[in-house]
Write an enzyme that holds these catalytic residues in place. Structure first.
Site, short mmCIF file in Angstrom:
data_model
loop_
_atom_site.label_atom_id
_atom_site.label_comp_id
_atom_site.label_asym_id
_atom_site.label_seq_id
_atom_site.Cartn_x
_atom_site.Cartn_y
_atom_site.Cartn_z
CE LYS A 1 0.81 1.19 4.56
NZ LYS A 1 1.62 2.33 5.01
CG ASP B 1 -0.84 -0.27 7.91
OD1 ASP B 1 -1.67 0.65 8.01
OD2 ASP B 1 0.38 -0.08 7.75
C1 LIG Z 1 1.95 4.20 9.40
C2 LIG Z 1 0.90 3.24 8.87
O1 LIG Z 1 1.52 2.24 8.09
C3 LIG Z 1 -0.07 3.99 7.96
O2 LIG Z 1 -0.91 3.14 7.22
C4 LIG Z 1 0.12 2.58 10.01
O3 LIG Z 1 -0.49 3.56 10.82
C5 LIG Z 1 0.95 1.63 10.85
O4 LIG Z 1 0.22 0.45 10.94
P1 LIG Z 1 0.89 -0.92 11.50
O5 LIG Z 1 2.28 -1.05 10.99
O6 LIG Z 1 -0.11 -2.00 11.23
O7 LIG Z 1 0.99 -0.57 13.03
P2 LIG Z 1 0.53 -1.40 14.32
O8 LIG Z 1 1.21 -2.73 14.30
O9 LIG Z 1 -0.93 -1.34 14.51
O10 LIG Z 1 1.20 -0.50 15.46
C6 LIG Z 1 2.61 -0.42 15.60
C7 LIG Z 1 2.91 0.82 16.43
O11 LIG Z 1 2.72 2.00 15.61
C8 LIG Z 1 2.15 3.04 16.36
N1 LIG Z 1 0.82 3.40 15.79
C9 LIG Z 1 0.26 2.64 14.82
C10 LIG Z 1 -0.97 3.00 14.27
C11 LIG Z 1 -1.61 4.16 14.79
N2 LIG Z 1 -2.78 4.55 14.31
N3 LIG Z 1 -1.03 4.89 15.76
C12 LIG Z 1 0.18 4.53 16.27
O12 LIG Z 1 0.72 5.22 17.13
C13 LIG Z 1 2.05 2.53 17.78
O13 LIG Z 1 3.24 2.90 18.42
C14 LIG Z 1 1.99 1.02 17.61
O14 LIG Z 1 2.46 0.33 18.74
N1 LIG Z 2 5.90 -11.18 7.57
C1 LIG Z 2 6.71 -10.15 7.92
N2 LIG Z 2 7.39 -9.49 6.98
C2 LIG Z 2 8.19 -8.46 7.36
N3 LIG Z 2 8.40 -8.04 8.60
C3 LIG Z 2 7.74 -8.68 9.57
C4 LIG Z 2 6.86 -9.74 9.26
N4 LIG Z 2 6.32 -10.15 10.40
C5 LIG Z 2 6.83 -9.39 11.36
N5 LIG Z 2 7.70 -8.49 10.89
C6 LIG Z 2 8.42 -7.46 11.70
O1 LIG Z 2 7.77 -6.20 11.47
C7 LIG Z 2 8.72 -5.17 11.22
C8 LIG Z 2 8.08 -4.17 10.25
O2 LIG Z 2 8.02 -4.79 8.99
P1 LIG Z 2 7.05 -4.33 7.81
O3 LIG Z 2 7.72 -4.78 6.56
O4 LIG Z 2 5.67 -4.78 8.06
O5 LIG Z 2 7.12 -2.76 7.97
P2 LIG Z 2 6.32 -1.65 7.25
O6 LIG Z 2 6.07 -2.05 5.84
O7 LIG Z 2 7.04 -0.37 7.49
O8 LIG Z 2 4.93 -1.64 8.04
P3 LIG Z 2 3.72 -0.56 7.90
O9 LIG Z 2 3.81 0.09 6.57
O10 LIG Z 2 2.50 -1.44 8.07
O11 LIG Z 2 3.94 0.36 9.08
C9 LIG Z 2 9.93 -5.88 10.67
O12 LIG Z 2 11.10 -5.18 10.95
C10 LIG Z 2 9.87 -7.25 11.34
O13 LIG Z 2 10.60 -7.23 12.56
#
Ligand SMILES: C[C@](O)(CO)[C@H](O)COP(=O)(O)OP(=O)(O)OC[C@H]1O[C@@H](n2ccc(N)nc2=O)[C@H](O)[C@@H]1O
Ligand SMILES: Nc1ncnc2c1ncn2[C@@H]1O[C@H](COP(=O)(O)OP(=O)(O)OP(=O)(O)O)[C@@H](O)[C@H]1O
Length: 339
Positions: free
Chosen positions: A50, A177
């Site tokens: 996304k 997400d």
């Molecule tokens: C930045 C985005 O990727 C935008 O779509 C999302 O808001 C993040 O979504 P995500 O990676 O699924 O995050 P989550 O696993 O739910 O949360 C991880 C951490 O991100 C922060 N978090 C996330 C979502 C949100 N609305 N507020 C937050 O402050 C919190 O510290 C939380 O503990």
């Molecule tokens: N299947 C997975 N693939 C990648 N990372 C994973 C997975 N499961 C757990 N993780 C952990 O989650 C952390 C974040 O990875 P991810 O690739 O989801 O980040 P991101 O794309 O920045 O997430 P978002 O955009 O949802 O905030 C990684 O550093 C890893 O420790």
């Protein structure tokens, strides 16, 4: 939009069942041939990345999350999750970023399998294999994609027949997400981003993505957002009507004029070199440039496929990023692939 909708899901699962699985024929010299279906041997699900075209962030809530007006757009970069029965729950991963993916039970795919198994009172013993093309810790919801993919794949493998609402509930427990990774297309996420309203998209939007040399932690970027905004009055996040109209029209110029990401200053503060990547893409002719979600992947909206190639070439030559990819949006959500 929702390839994961109940009807669509039933259809694809049936396709898998008929296309791939063994069907036993009982020997029967007279009368009709009896057939019996066996469960699938393995199921593969494809899930998109996304980009957030609007990411408006409110003040930190008491639970540590932030309320969002989060306009998600699924883009055509995909992970594939394959699930097959096994003696114990285990995860393997292939792809350029595989070394950075945890293979223990913290992997979102493993957590998804455990959550569905717990709800249906069965063993989560499966082998989950992730073919990873979405950058890790890149702000493109790669882990979330694997969680949604594993959930849909296990649902098909086990024949749990969970409703769409149940699957979305489990997704929301796994991460903010994850529900969007299941449904794809375009959607407004409110609450912490998990409460979705589908949005119309009236055409194809072309994107170029520049992957950075290292990752950024999502919680760290939200913390930096809080630090930068300390003492300021943070307004309630509100979805932009102009942006939603631009999506519905399929108009890249109008979308370029309305994209926004409140996490961008925080991502740039933690990773200042991203400013050079954004500038390189804009100089090459991108309509707009922004950090994708919490970063550090940078996203460039372009007018057409030819412009995507030009911008991608310039970004590669700029030396400001690790790799460059082009992709079209919207992409469908988690989809069971045909056997
Ligand atoms: C930045 C985005 O990727 C935008 O779509 C999302 O808001 C993040 O979504 P995500 O990676 O699924 O995050 P989550 O696993 O739910 O949360 C991880 C951490 O991100 C922060 N978090 C996330 C979502 C949100 N609305 N507020 C937050 O402050 C919190 O510290 C939380 O503990
Ligand atoms: N299947 C997975 N693939 C990648 N990372 C994973 C997975 N499961 C757990 N993780 C952990 O989650 C952390 C974040 O990875 P991810 O690739 O989801 O980040 P991101 O794309 O920045 O997430 P978002 O955009 O949802 O905030 C990684 O550093 C890893 O420790």
């Amino acid at each position: 939009m929702a390839a994961a909708g109940p009807a669509a899901r039933r259809a694809v699962v049936r396709r898998v069942a008929f296309g791939r699985h063994r069907t036993a024929r009982a020997p029967s010299p007279v009368g009709p041939v009896e057939t019996q279906e066996f469960p699938p041997v393995s199921v593969t699900v494809r899930v998109p990345a996304k980009v957030n075209v609007q990411l408006s962030v409110g003040a930190a809530r008491p639970d540590g999350f932030h309320d969002l007006a989060n306009v998600f757009l699924a883009v055509g970069l995909y992970d594939e999750v394959t699930v097959a029965p096994a003696d114990t729950l285990r995860v393997t991963c292939e792809g350029p970023d595989a070394a950075h993916v945890p293979l223990d039970r913290t992997n979102l795919a493993a957590r998804a399998a455990e959550a569905l198994a717990a709800r249906y009172g069965r063993s989560p013993a499966v082998h989950l294999h992730i073919a990873k093309d979405i950058p890790v810790a890149g702000g493109m919801a790669g882990g979330s994609a694997d969680g949604a993919g594993a959930l849909l794949a296990c649902d098909a493998l086990w024949g749990t027949g969970a409703s769409r609402a149940e699957l979305l509930d489990i997704c929301a427990e796994l991460g903010s997400d994850v529900p969007f990774s299941l449904v794809g297309g375009a959607a407004l996420g409110t609450g912490r981003g998990e409460r979705l309203t589908a949005l119309d998209v009236g055409g194809t939007f072309r994107w170029v993505f520049a992957m950075a040399g290292r990752g950024l932690s999502t919680p760290a970027v939200f913390r930096e957002f809080d630090r930068l905004g300390a003492g300021a009055d943070i307004p309630e996040p509100v979805a932009s009507a102009e942006l939603i109209a631009a999506l519905a029209k399929g108009d890249p110029d109008a979308l370029a004029a309305t994209v926004s990401n409140d996490l961008q200053p925080a991502a740039l503060s933690l990773y200042p070199e991203l400013a050079d990547t954004l500038a390189a893409g804009l100089a090459a002719g991108a309509l707009t440039a922004l950090v994708s979600g919490s970063g550090p992947t940078t996203a460039f909206l372009v007018r057409d496929a030819a412009s995507a190639e030009t911008v991608a070439r310039s970004l590669r030559a700029s030396g400001t990023c690790r790799t460059v990819r082009t992709a079209a949006a919207p992409a469908p959500g988690a989809t069971v692939l045909t056997a």
